[in-house]
Design a protein around this motif. Structure first.
Motif, mmCIF file in Angstrom:
data_model
loop_
_atom_site.group_PDB
_atom_site.id
_atom_site.type_symbol
_atom_site.label_atom_id
_atom_site.label_comp_id
_atom_site.label_asym_id
_atom_site.label_seq_id
_atom_site.Cartn_x
_atom_site.Cartn_y
_atom_site.Cartn_z
ATOM 1 N N LYS A 51 46.350 49.230 28.267
ATOM 2 C CA LYS A 51 46.437 50.720 28.252
ATOM 3 C C LYS A 51 45.658 51.489 29.546
ATOM 4 O O LYS A 51 45.944 52.323 30.271
ATOM 5 C CB LYS A 51 45.760 51.258 26.911
ATOM 6 N N SER A 52 44.185 50.835 29.821
ATOM 7 C CA SER A 52 43.549 51.180 30.909
ATOM 8 C C SER A 52 44.159 50.988 32.081
ATOM 9 O O SER A 52 44.222 51.994 33.227
ATOM 10 C CB SER A 52 42.192 50.762 30.856
ATOM 11 N N VAL A 53 44.657 49.863 32.256
ATOM 12 C CA VAL A 53 45.158 49.476 33.793
ATOM 13 C C VAL A 53 46.231 50.342 33.920
ATOM 14 O O VAL A 53 46.613 50.755 35.080
ATOM 15 C CB VAL A 53 45.469 47.889 33.659
ATOM 16 N N PHE A 104 37.547 58.509 32.122
ATOM 17 C CA PHE A 104 37.586 56.990 32.376
ATOM 18 C C PHE A 104 36.801 56.432 31.085
ATOM 19 O O PHE A 104 35.954 57.115 30.631
ATOM 20 C CB PHE A 104 36.933 56.611 33.464
ATOM 21 N N GLN A 105 37.278 55.269 30.565
ATOM 22 C CA GLN A 105 36.711 54.646 29.600
ATOM 23 C C GLN A 105 35.237 54.448 29.874
ATOM 24 O O GLN A 105 34.471 54.414 28.879
ATOM 25 C CB GLN A 105 37.427 53.281 29.299
ATOM 26 N N GLU A 106 35.015 53.925 31.168
ATOM 27 C CA GLU A 106 33.675 53.553 31.380
ATOM 28 C C GLU A 106 33.145 54.853 32.078
ATOM 29 O O GLU A 106 33.251 55.128 33.137
ATOM 30 C CB GLU A 106 33.344 52.371 32.256
ATOM 31 N N ALA A 186 42.790 60.728 28.905
ATOM 32 C CA ALA A 186 41.708 60.622 28.471
ATOM 33 C C ALA A 186 41.409 59.113 27.797
ATOM 34 O O ALA A 186 42.332 58.857 26.689
ATOM 35 C CB ALA A 186 41.230 61.818 27.157
ATOM 36 N N ASP A 187 40.810 58.279 28.480
ATOM 37 C CA ASP A 187 40.914 56.895 27.946
ATOM 38 C C ASP A 187 39.741 56.751 27.030
ATOM 39 O O ASP A 187 38.592 56.577 27.234
ATOM 40 C CB ASP A 187 40.660 55.746 29.236
ATOM 41 N N GLU A 188 40.026 56.442 25.838
ATOM 42 C CA GLU A 188 39.184 56.101 24.572
ATOM 43 C C GLU A 188 37.972 56.972 24.738
ATOM 44 O O GLU A 188 36.753 56.656 24.991
ATOM 45 C CB GLU A 188 38.527 54.611 24.775
HETATM 46 MG MG LIG Z 1 40.924 49.997 27.952
#
Ligand SMILES: [Mg+2]
Ligand SMILES: Nc1ncnc2c1ncn2[C@@H]1O[C@H](COP(=O)(O)OP(=O)(O)OP(=O)(O)O)[C@@H](O)[C@H]1O
Ligand code: SF4
Length: 335
Positions: A51-53, A104-106, A186-188
């Motif tokens: 998902k993130s990539v 981002f997720q992070e 919106a990632d997580e």
């Molecule tokens: Mg991810």
């Protein structure tokens, strides 16, 4: 007949690989996905499914050893379509933030610990828009207020480490909105937060999306979150979208055995206390070892020997409009 909403992002056969010493990880392996103006699309799937990539690839933000090895990511612009993967650097920078923005997720990938929130958001505005520093500053304070940060004037002068997780997430959303994107990825956005704060951030995303009319790609492993917000859903497994369609259609009548298994693994409202949850059986295979045929076959309850382990399922459309599934059980209905 109502005209279908205009497509603003078109991803075709996107492939992003990580070339590591032990082999190649095909993190994104043929993703097809469309986002239309003003809609909310949830991208769901277990951890590691890409998902993130996929989202980072859509903005050409993949770091080495990752490499986008194929596909198209077309974004609608004022003058037509631009392919993010082949466009020049200037075009890509004009798309990032202004047309497609990302949370981002992070959190700390997009925030600098060394600068105040206000400076960072104002900087993002100045980069994209012909405004003065004072105007950028005023917009920053207004944005921080809009995402529900109390005393935004004062908070603008604070550093990320001074904020709680929920406040930082709000600030990241403000930063992503700073140039009025047509699509927010919106990632997580709620994973790292406690339950109450999660609900607040989801409410915020929903109201911002409605007020601004922007589209939202909501990446989540939580089907409950998807159900609350999304119009459509795309289910990913091992780097590909295995089923997509209107959320209500997919959740009511899942077709792909993986979607069915995922839905069975979620607690149902009103379920009897003794009803046991059934996690998706088996494990995601190691990233270097991609199964032949249908990538889900080692875990599938409907596995057909000699077919599923040999043939890669093509996308099959229907039964409802805008719906597709990649599973050999449905070969006969292929459009
Ligand atoms: Mg991810
Ligand atoms: N920098 C990297 N180096 C090597 N492999 C990577 C790197 N980043 C991601 N991968 C691999 O790519 C695959 C997809 O990862 P990705 O982060 O997109 O998953 P995800 O669906 O976002 O998972 P999660 O729900 O845990 O966030 C995984 O197998 C992961 O190990
Ligand atoms: S193609 Fe076969 S193994 Fe894959 S999901 Fe469909 S039934 Fe299961």
């Amino acid at each position: 007949m109502v005209a279908p909403a205009e497509t603003i992002l078109e991803i075709r056969d996107l492939r992003t690989h990580f070339e590591l010493e032990d082999g190649v990880v095909r993190a994104v392996d043929g993703v097809d996905l469309d986002i239309r103006r003003g809609e909310v699309v949830a991208v769901v799937g277990e951890s590691g499914c890409g998902k993130s990539v996929m989202a980072r690839s859509a903005l050409r933000l993949v770091d080495r050893p990752g490499r986008i090895v194929g596909g198209e990511v077309r974004v609608r612009t004022d003058t037509g379509w631009a392919d993010v993967l082949t466009a020049d650097g200037r075009t890509v920078r004009s798309i990032r933030g202004a047309r497609v923005a990302m949370v981002f997720q992070e959190p700390m990938t997009s925030m600098s610990p060394m600068h105040t929130l206000g400076d960072q958001i104002a900087e993002a505005i100045l980069l994209h828009e012909p405004v003065t520093k004072a105007e950028a500053r005023a917009r920053t304070v207004e944005l921080l207020g809009r995402v529900g940060i109390p005393a935004p004037e004062r908070r603008a002068g604070e550093y990320p480490f001074q904020m709680s997780g929920g406040m930082l997430q709000r600030a990241m959303i403000a930063m992503a909105l700073s140039c009025g994107p047509e699509l927010l990825i919106a990632d997580e956005p709620t994973t790292a937060l406690d339950v109450t704060t999660q609900a607040q951030i989801l409410d915020l995303l929903r109201s911002l999306q409605r007020d601004t009319g922007m589209a939202l790609m909501l990446i989540t492993h939580d089907l409950g979150v998807a159900a609350q917000l999304a119009d459509r859903v795309a289910v990913m497994y091992l780097g590909a979208v295995v089923e997509h369609g209107d959320l209500a259609d997919v959740f009511r009548r899942p077709r792909h055995p993986y979607t069915k298994a995922l839905l069975r693994s979620v607690p149902r409202l009103g379920a009897r206390p003794r009803e046991r949850l059934r996690p998706v059986r088996g494990m995601v295979p190691p990233p270097y070892r991609r199964p032949d045929g249908c990538p889900f076959h080692p875990r599938c309850e409907e596995f057909m020997a000699g077919r599923c382990d040999v043939t890669v399922p093509p996308p099959v459309t229907g039964p409802e409009a805008g719906r597709a599934v990649r599973c050999l059980l449905y070969e006969e209905t292929r459009a």
